[in-house]
Design a protein around this motif. Structure first.
Motif, mmCIF file in Angstrom:
data_model
loop_
_atom_site.group_PDB
_atom_site.id
_atom_site.type_symbol
_atom_site.label_atom_id
_atom_site.label_comp_id
_atom_site.label_asym_id
_atom_site.label_seq_id
_atom_site.Cartn_x
_atom_site.Cartn_y
_atom_site.Cartn_z
ATOM 1 N N PRO A 168 23.253 88.636 120.109
ATOM 2 C CA PRO A 168 24.496 87.859 120.212
ATOM 3 C C PRO A 168 25.706 88.717 119.895
ATOM 4 C CG PRO A 168 23.318 87.310 118.195
ATOM 5 C CD PRO A 168 22.405 88.194 118.994
ATOM 6 N N GLY A 169 26.832 88.333 120.463
ATOM 7 C CA GLY A 169 28.042 89.110 120.235
ATOM 8 C C GLY A 169 29.293 88.253 120.303
ATOM 9 N N PHE A 170 30.414 88.915 120.275
ATOM 10 C CA PHE A 170 31.727 88.267 120.235
ATOM 11 C C PHE A 170 31.888 87.277 121.391
ATOM 12 C CE2 PHE A 170 36.274 87.830 120.579
ATOM 13 C CZ PHE A 170 36.782 88.057 119.313
ATOM 14 N N ALA A 171 31.507 87.697 122.603
ATOM 15 C CA ALA A 171 31.703 86.840 123.775
ATOM 16 C C ALA A 171 30.896 85.556 123.667
ATOM 17 C CB ALA A 171 31.333 87.597 125.046
ATOM 18 N N ASP A 172 29.662 85.647 123.184
ATOM 19 C CA ASP A 172 28.830 84.445 123.057
ATOM 20 C C ASP A 172 29.496 83.415 122.161
ATOM 21 O OD1 ASP A 172 26.029 85.263 124.308
ATOM 22 O OD2 ASP A 172 26.701 86.972 123.110
ATOM 23 N N VAL A 173 29.964 83.861 121.010
ATOM 24 C CA VAL A 173 30.555 82.944 120.037
ATOM 25 C C VAL A 173 31.898 82.413 120.523
ATOM 26 C CG1 VAL A 173 31.390 82.736 117.666
ATOM 27 C CG2 VAL A 173 29.309 84.016 118.149
ATOM 28 N N ALA A 174 32.647 83.246 121.220
ATOM 29 C CA ALA A 174 33.959 82.822 121.712
ATOM 30 C C ALA A 174 33.848 81.807 122.846
ATOM 31 C CB ALA A 174 34.761 84.035 122.176
ATOM 32 N N ILE A 175 32.786 81.888 123.641
ATOM 33 C CA ILE A 175 32.652 81.042 124.827
ATOM 34 C C ILE A 175 31.808 79.800 124.570
ATOM 35 C CG2 ILE A 175 31.629 81.019 127.158
ATOM 36 C CD1 ILE A 175 32.607 83.954 127.410
ATOM 37 N N PHE A 176 30.827 79.912 123.700
ATOM 38 C CA PHE A 176 29.900 78.812 123.449
ATOM 39 C C PHE A 176 30.575 77.469 123.177
ATOM 40 C CE2 PHE A 176 28.565 76.831 119.363
ATOM 41 C CZ PHE A 176 27.682 75.880 119.875
ATOM 42 N N PRO A 177 31.622 77.368 122.327
ATOM 43 C CA PRO A 177 32.178 76.044 122.034
ATOM 44 C C PRO A 177 32.771 75.350 123.257
ATOM 45 C CG PRO A 177 32.851 77.637 120.366
ATOM 46 C CD PRO A 177 32.241 78.415 121.489
ATOM 47 N N PHE A 178 33.197 76.114 124.240
ATOM 48 C CA PHE A 178 33.790 75.532 125.444
ATOM 49 C C PHE A 178 32.702 75.036 126.395
ATOM 50 C CE2 PHE A 178 36.765 78.332 123.472
ATOM 51 C CZ PHE A 178 37.984 77.682 123.578
ATOM 52 N N VAL A 179 31.604 75.780 126.486
ATOM 53 C CA VAL A 179 30.471 75.306 127.286
ATOM 54 C C VAL A 179 29.899 74.042 126.642
ATOM 55 C CG1 VAL A 179 28.177 75.870 128.172
ATOM 56 C CG2 VAL A 179 29.965 77.625 128.130
ATOM 57 N N ARG A 180 29.838 74.036 125.326
ATOM 58 C CA ARG A 180 29.394 72.834 124.615
ATOM 59 C C ARG A 180 30.256 71.642 125.001
ATOM 60 N NH1 ARG A 180 31.675 70.508 119.984
ATOM 61 N NH2 ARG A 180 30.274 69.073 118.860
ATOM 62 N N GLN A 181 31.562 71.821 124.994
ATOM 63 C CA GLN A 181 32.462 70.720 125.322
ATOM 64 C C GLN A 181 32.257 70.259 126.764
ATOM 65 O OE1 GLN A 181 36.978 71.137 125.372
ATOM 66 N NE2 GLN A 181 36.661 70.198 123.364
ATOM 67 N N PHE A 182 32.061 71.207 127.670
ATOM 68 C CA PHE A 182 31.822 70.873 129.073
ATOM 69 C C PHE A 182 30.540 70.047 129.203
ATOM 70 C CE2 PHE A 182 30.871 71.434 133.524
ATOM 71 C CZ PHE A 182 32.093 71.617 134.146
ATOM 72 N N SER A 183 29.487 70.452 128.487
ATOM 73 C CA SER A 183 28.197 69.765 128.587
ATOM 74 C C SER A 183 28.271 68.336 128.078
ATOM 75 C CB SER A 183 27.125 70.543 127.814
ATOM 76 O OG SER A 183 27.263 70.381 126.415
ATOM 77 N N LEU A 184 29.181 68.068 127.151
ATOM 78 C CA LEU A 184 29.270 66.747 126.532
ATOM 79 C C LEU A 184 30.033 65.735 127.380
ATOM 80 C CD1 LEU A 184 29.944 67.768 122.815
ATOM 81 C CD2 LEU A 184 27.822 66.869 123.798
ATOM 82 N N VAL A 185 30.717 66.181 128.411
ATOM 83 C CA VAL A 185 31.456 65.230 129.254
ATOM 84 C C VAL A 185 30.483 64.293 129.961
ATOM 85 C CG1 VAL A 185 33.046 64.991 131.198
ATOM 86 C CG2 VAL A 185 33.358 66.864 129.562
ATOM 87 N N ASP A 186 29.396 64.872 130.482
ATOM 88 C CA ASP A 186 28.356 64.078 131.154
ATOM 89 C C ASP A 186 27.015 64.718 130.832
ATOM 90 O OD1 ASP A 186 26.619 62.716 132.793
ATOM 91 O OD2 ASP A 186 27.895 62.794 134.574
ATOM 92 N N PRO A 187 26.450 64.395 129.661
ATOM 93 C CA PRO A 187 25.213 65.043 129.241
ATOM 94 C C PRO A 187 24.055 64.860 130.216
ATOM 95 C CG PRO A 187 26.240 63.901 127.398
ATOM 96 C CD PRO A 187 26.984 63.494 128.627
ATOM 97 N N ALA A 188 23.973 63.696 130.848
ATOM 98 C CA ALA A 188 22.875 63.456 131.796
ATOM 99 C C ALA A 188 22.965 64.423 132.974
ATOM 100 C CB ALA A 188 22.903 62.009 132.269
ATOM 101 N N TRP A 189 24.171 64.606 133.488
ATOM 102 C CA TRP A 189 24.338 65.559 134.588
ATOM 103 C C TRP A 189 23.988 66.970 134.126
ATOM 104 C CZ3 TRP A 189 27.429 69.871 134.582
ATOM 105 C CH2 TRP A 189 27.423 70.600 135.774
ATOM 106 N N PHE A 190 24.499 67.366 132.974
ATOM 107 C CA PHE A 190 24.280 68.733 132.509
ATOM 108 C C PHE A 190 22.803 69.013 132.271
ATOM 109 C CE2 PHE A 190 24.170 72.231 129.465
ATOM 110 C CZ PHE A 190 25.035 73.136 130.070
ATOM 111 N N SER A 191 22.064 68.019 131.812
ATOM 112 C CA SER A 191 20.646 68.232 131.498
ATOM 113 C C SER A 191 19.816 68.521 132.730
ATOM 114 C CB SER A 191 20.083 67.008 130.769
ATOM 115 O OG SER A 191 20.021 65.886 131.631
ATOM 116 N N SER A 192 20.315 68.128 133.907
ATOM 117 C CA SER A 192 19.557 68.373 135.140
ATOM 118 C C SER A 192 20.266 69.333 136.091
ATOM 119 C CB SER A 192 19.293 67.049 135.862
ATOM 120 O OG SER A 192 20.519 66.418 136.210
ATOM 121 N N ALA A 193 21.410 69.870 135.668
ATOM 122 C CA ALA A 193 22.156 70.820 136.512
ATOM 123 C C ALA A 193 21.363 72.126 136.633
ATOM 124 C CB ALA A 193 23.538 71.076 135.900
ATOM 125 N N PRO A 194 21.636 72.895 137.692
ATOM 126 C CA PRO A 194 20.826 74.094 137.957
ATOM 127 C C PRO A 194 21.203 75.301 137.091
ATOM 128 C CG PRO A 194 22.498 73.860 139.649
ATOM 129 C CD PRO A 194 22.606 72.640 138.777
#
Length: 217
Positions: free
Chosen positions: A148-174
């Motif tokens: 893990p590095g700087f980029a992972d930690v800097a980007i992860f919270p935003f991907v988390r937020q994106f995934s939470l908008v529609d968790p059902a969609w994200f769970s089956s997205a490619p």
């Protein structure tokens, strides 16, 4: 006298700053705020009114989240998150995350405020960056390698937020590798620690400390 960190628990910019500070083991005074009721002391330090804001004992103010991350890592970086060899690629990825992806994320999350397009349209725009991350993670467990590095930690919270908008969609997205990476961070002791809930800070309230091992200097 300790550095003072103004933070808002769910803000992705504040999350990545807290993660770096906690990882570095730097002790700070944490002041949890409400964005709808920002304390005057924070606005004096940083009139733009966004979090995180780090006020150092010498009076310097850091009010950009990546600057707060670098400050903490300059004190203690045991796993070399700030790998100089990767700095250019790290900067490029974070610029895309904080620029176009954050815009698409906001439109997707608050689609009712942007009726010009459908939520699916805004999601598809954000997926361009998700696809970039997925390709990277198909080749290695983290965004820039095998650790893990700087980029992972800097980007992860935003991907988390994106995934939470529609968790059902994200769970089956490619994006299976992106989900693996995201879930790894969500279940990490580091993330769990920085998401502890604190009372909203008020002037004169009991001081809440954050971080525990390294001297802030």
């Amino acid at each position: 006298m300790l550095p003072v960190l103004y933070s808002f628990r769910r803000c992705p910019y504040a999350i990545r700053a807290r993660m770096a500070i906690h990882y570095a083991g730097v002790r700070v005074e944490l002041r949890e705020i409400l964005l709808k009721s920002k304390p005057p002391a924070m606005l004096v330090a940083s009139p733009k009114g966004t979090v995180p804001v780090l006020v150092l004992p010498d009076g310097r103010v850091l009010d950009e989240s990546c600057d707060v991350m670098r400050w903490g890592l300059a004190i203690h970086d045991p796993d070399n998150w700030m790998d100089p060899a990767a700095s250019r690629e790290v900067s490029r990825l974070i610029a895309e995350n904080d620029g176009s992806f954050k815009t698409h994320l906001d439109h997707y999350k608050y689609a009712d405020r942007y009726p010009e397009q459908t939520p699916a349209h805004y999601r598809a725009e954000g997926e361009v960056f998700l696809e970039t991350l997925e390709v990277r993670l198909q080749q290695r467990p983290f965004l820039l390698g095998y650790q893990p590095g700087f980029a992972d930690v800097a980007i992860f919270p935003f991907v988390r937020q994106f995934s939470l908008v529609d968790p059902a969609w994200f769970s089956s997205a490619p994006y299976p590798e992106l989900r693996r990476w995201l879930n790894g961070w969500l279940n990490s002791p580091l993330f769990v620690a920085v998401m502890e809930k604190y009372p909203v800070w008020q002037d004169g309230a009991v001081v809440r400390y954050f971080g525990c091992t390294a001297d802030a200097g």
